[in-house]
Write a protein that holds these residues in place. Structure first.
Motif, PDB file in Angstrom:
ATOM      1  N   TYR A   1       0.853  -1.187   0.000  1.00 53.58           N
ATOM      2  CA  TYR A   1       0.000   0.000   0.000  1.00 53.58           C
ATOM      3  C   TYR A   1       0.890   1.239   0.000  1.00 53.58           C
ATOM      4  O   TYR A   1       1.805   1.364   0.812  1.00 53.58           O
ATOM      5  N   PHE A   2       0.604   2.177  -0.937  1.00 48.97           N
ATOM      6  CA  PHE A   2       1.354   3.427  -1.081  1.00 48.97           C
ATOM      7  C   PHE A   2       0.480   4.590  -0.634  1.00 48.97           C
ATOM      8  O   PHE A   2      -0.706   4.645  -0.965  1.00 48.97           O
ATOM      9  N   PHE A   3       1.075   5.536   0.097  1.00 51.03           N
ATOM     10  CA  PHE A   3       0.308   6.714   0.500  1.00 51.03           C
ATOM     11  C   PHE A   3       1.255   7.895   0.710  1.00 51.03           C
ATOM     12  O   PHE A   3       2.431   7.717   1.069  1.00 51.03           O
ATOM     13  N   PRO A   4       0.760   9.121   0.515  1.00 51.42           N
ATOM     14  CA  PRO A   4       1.580  10.312   0.774  1.00 51.42           C
ATOM     15  C   PRO A   4       1.774  10.517   2.274  1.00 51.42           C
ATOM     16  O   PRO A   4       0.853  10.309   3.068  1.00 51.42           O
ATOM     17  N   THR A   5       2.951  10.945   2.667  1.00 56.37           N
ATOM     18  CA  THR A   5       3.235  11.095   4.093  1.00 56.37           C
ATOM     19  C   THR A   5       2.426  12.215   4.732  1.00 56.37           C
ATOM     20  O   THR A   5       2.282  12.242   5.962  1.00 56.37           O
ATOM     21  N   TYR A   6       1.868  13.120   3.929  1.00 49.50           N
ATOM     22  CA  TYR A   6       1.102  14.216   4.538  1.00 49.50           C
ATOM     23  C   TYR A   6      -0.159  13.736   5.249  1.00 49.50           C
ATOM     24  O   TYR A   6      -0.776  14.483   6.008  1.00 49.50           O
ATOM     25  N   LEU A   7      -0.558  12.477   5.024  1.00 47.75           N
ATOM     26  CA  LEU A   7      -1.712  11.940   5.755  1.00 47.75           C
ATOM     27  C   LEU A   7      -1.453  11.869   7.256  1.00 47.75           C
ATOM     28  O   LEU A   7      -2.401  11.770   8.050  1.00 47.75           O
ATOM     29  N   LEU A   8      -0.185  11.916   7.669  1.00 45.57           N
ATOM     30  CA  LEU A   8       0.159  11.802   9.077  1.00 45.57           C
ATOM     31  C   LEU A   8       0.151  13.149   9.791  1.00 45.57           C
ATOM     32  O   LEU A   8       0.399  13.212  11.004  1.00 45.57           O
ATOM     33  N   ILE A   9      -0.124  14.244   9.067  1.00 46.27           N
ATOM     34  CA  ILE A   9      -0.281  15.550   9.707  1.00 46.27           C
ATOM     35  C   ILE A   9      -1.558  15.501  10.559  1.00 46.27           C
ATOM     36  O   ILE A   9      -2.579  14.980  10.119  1.00 46.27           O
ATOM     37  N   PRO A  10      -1.542  16.032  11.787  1.00 44.98           N
ATOM     38  CA  PRO A  10      -2.735  15.980  12.661  1.00 44.98           C
ATOM     39  C   PRO A  10      -3.938  16.669  12.017  1.00 44.98           C
ATOM     40  O   PRO A  10      -3.798  17.466  11.089  1.00 44.98           O
ATOM     41  N   PRO A  11      -5.139  16.372  12.532  1.00 44.03           N
ATOM     42  CA  PRO A  11      -6.353  17.005  12.000  1.00 44.03           C
ATOM     43  C   PRO A  11      -6.263  18.527  12.083  1.00 44.03           C
ATOM     44  O   PRO A  11      -5.684  19.087  13.022  1.00 44.03           O
ATOM     45  N   LYS A  12      -6.846  19.193  11.104  1.00 45.46           N
ATOM     46  CA  LYS A  12      -6.805  20.655  11.072  1.00 45.46           C
ATOM     47  C   LYS A  12      -7.574  21.221  12.259  1.00 45.46           C
ATOM     48  O   LYS A  12      -8.707  20.800  12.546  1.00 45.46           O
ATOM     49  N   PRO A  13      -6.998  22.168  12.988  1.00 45.63           N
ATOM     50  CA  PRO A  13      -7.701  22.784  14.120  1.00 45.63           C
ATOM     51  C   PRO A  13      -9.011  23.425  13.667  1.00 45.63           C
ATOM     52  O   PRO A  13      -9.079  24.056  12.613  1.00 45.63           O
TER      53      PRO A  13
END
Length: 550
Positions: free
Chosen positions: A235-247
């Motif tokens: 499975y491939f995914f961009p690392t930006y998915l690990l940024i916390p939820p937007k405030p």
């Protein structure tokens, strides 16, 4: 009253009577009719199921009287037509016109022997409704089977029904999912008159996004699914998915409130994260956010957190929360994961990507995508890895699916079968009729890697660059303000509010979007061709679920 001996009598073969024995009062014409019925049946040559002889010839005792194992006459006269396998692909020939066709075409084409064979294939699943043949839709097997018919590997007598050649597969893939390697088995005509290269001839009839890597003569008892020891998925995914939820998003507010109600923990402060601490980032548009996300790079500490959390999946566990339609007590939920390997991040274009290799004995429907979702969501919210252990427990919760775009079947593995044939081959030359080669995808590694780059990796990254599919998915998580995902908390414990109870309606349930099951988006503006509807819950029986495994 029922007696056991009645059952025995009802299944006993009828006694053989002398041909001349006739009941009192029986007329001579009836006697002649009975003599005709008792005559040995004439041998009928089938034109549909001939294959190389493998069984020893019948003994004289078996042939005498032409009776089957139960003692009944073997004649097919008067028997009803076989109506099994109603789901077959029928209708390519008109039965009413068959007689006329036979007259027009003259003598039938000579029958050619079929051999149980395994085709090692690879494909880009874009534009196909999954692996398995289905009526009225384009599938990988449907395209492949039609190509085999045109190439002459499947006779015209069998062209209307793949069941006739015992078509099977090692792993089933969902709509749009790609495979660098998969295996299908069936009875094929491998010695096609005038064809020197069997594999090349089949590839001539296939589109470039579907390839046959090789063909292997296998044992007659070979079953593609049951003979497979394990499978590998990436499975491939961009690392930006690990940024916390937007405030300020619904997800962030609900989870912050729930964390504050827990004692002894500090809620995740998303606004303190370097990505969201930039001026005006809380009020920025999703387009502006995505541009900055593409330039984001993951830290070494975050990589280590992912690797440690992924180890929780290794071993044998109850994966009932990582599929659909399974109860906790179903023993088939027990699956063994051999290993998960997380690659170092790599930048392609402007975006940083990570790949995770799953090596497991077998996988249930949506299992890899749900495992990925639990891994990514727990890491981006600071949830302890203990939550994975919680998900193996009896409480049922909603685990979203990651987008299908990132999923790739690497190849199935047949180690047990290979050991078996290697032992049988020890005293045989490769030219011997009983010699069976091993199944090995690695011998085609160069061709497979080139195919993956052109038809899978480049296509996957181009779609993400154009449409931002992964960003759209994570924003669909962040806009959810219900209780279904409250197990993503600082303690990693499933609260009662997040538990799904069978037959009980929930307030504000999480709604998955069908668009994330797609791997192609024809609209240049990035709008999927499928409406954003809630994925309807499907009640699937156990047989159907087993057929959907890979």
């Amino acid at each position: 009253m029922y007696q056991p001996h009645d059952l025995e009598q009802s299944h006993s073969p009828p006694e053989k009577r002398p041909i001349t024995e006739v009941q009192a009062g029986t007329s001579e014409p009836f006697k002649r009719a009975k003599v005709e019925f008792e005559e040995p049946e004439k041998k009928i040559h089938s034109t549909e199921h001939e294959e190389e002889p493998s069984d020893p010839p019948e003994s004289a005792d078996t042939k005498q009287g032409k009776r089957d194992a139960a003692g009944w006459p073997k004649s097919r006269q008067g028997k009803a037509k076989d109506t099994k396998n109603k789901g077959r692909r029928r209708g390519t020939r008109d039965p009413g016109a068959q007689g006329k066709e036979d007259e027009d075409q003259g003598p039938k084409t000579p029958r050619l022997p079929k051999k149980q064979s395994a085709l090692l294939i690879g494909f880009c699943g874009t534009g196909c409704n999954g692996m398995q043949i289905q009526p009225d839709v384009r599938t990988i097997e449907g395209v492949l089977f039609d190509a085999l018919v045109r190439a002459g590997a499947v006779s015209k007598d069998n062209a209307d029904d793949p069941v006739k050649v015992s078509l099977g597969r090692a792993a089933r893939t969902d709509a749009g999912v790609h495979a660098a390697g998969n295996l299908v088995s069936m009875k094929l005509i491998t010695a096609i008159p005038g064809v020197e290269d069997f594999v090349a001839r089949i590839n001539e009839e296939l589109p470039p996004e579907i390839r046959v890597w090789g063909s292997v003569r296998v044992q007659n008892s070979f079953n593609a699914r049951m003979s497979c020891d394990s499978r590998k998925y990436t499975y491939f995914f961009p690392t930006y998915l690990l940024i916390p939820p937007k405030p300020g998003t619904a997800f962030q507010r609900v989870h912050e409130q729930y964390a504050e109600s827990m004692q002894g923990v500090d809620p995740l402060d998303a606004s303190a994260h370097p990505f969201w601490s930039v001026t005006d980032s809380h009020s920025s548009s999703s387009t502006d956010d995505l541009m900055r996300k593409r330039s984001w790079r993951i830290s070494a500490e975050q990589i280590e957190v992912i690797r440690q959390t992924a180890k929780k999946f290794e071993g044998t566990h109850n994966f009932h929360n990582f599929t659909v339609g399974r109860e906790f007590g179903d023993r088939s939920n027990q699956r063994h994961m051999w290993k998960l390997e997380i690659s170092d991040p790599a930048v392609y274009g402007d975006t940083e990507w990570i790949s995770i290799l799953f090596h497991g004995q077998s996988f249930m429907l949506h299992q890899v995508r749900k495992m990925m979702s639990a891994l990514v969501l727990s890491c981006r919210t600071g949830t302890p890895s203990q939550v994975i252990d919680e998900l193996y427990g009896p409480r049922m919760v909603m685990v979203p699916k990651m987008p299908a775009l990132g999923l790739l079947l690497e190849y199935p593995i047949f180690d047990s079968y290979n050991r078996k044939v290697a032992s049988l081959n020890e005293k045989l030359e490769p030219s011997h009729a009983e010699y069976r080669p091993e199944i090995n995808f690695e011998q085609y590694r160069d061709s497979i890697d080139a195919f993956k780059q052109t038809f899978i990796y480049d296509n996957m990254r181009a779609i993400e660059d154009r449409d931002g599919v992964f960003d759209a998915w994570v924003r669909s998580i962040d806009t959810y303000g219900g209780n279904d995902l409250l197990y993503l908390n600082p303690k990693g414990i499933i609260p009662a509010a997040a538990v799904i109870k069978k037959g009980e309606k929930r307030d504000n349930p999480f709604k998955e979007k069908r668009r994330f099951d797609l791997t192609s988006f024809p609209d240049k503006q990035g709008t999927p061709t499928v409406e954003d509807e809630e994925e309807a819950e499907r009640t699937l029986n156990k047989s159907c679920l087993e057929d959907m495994e890979g």
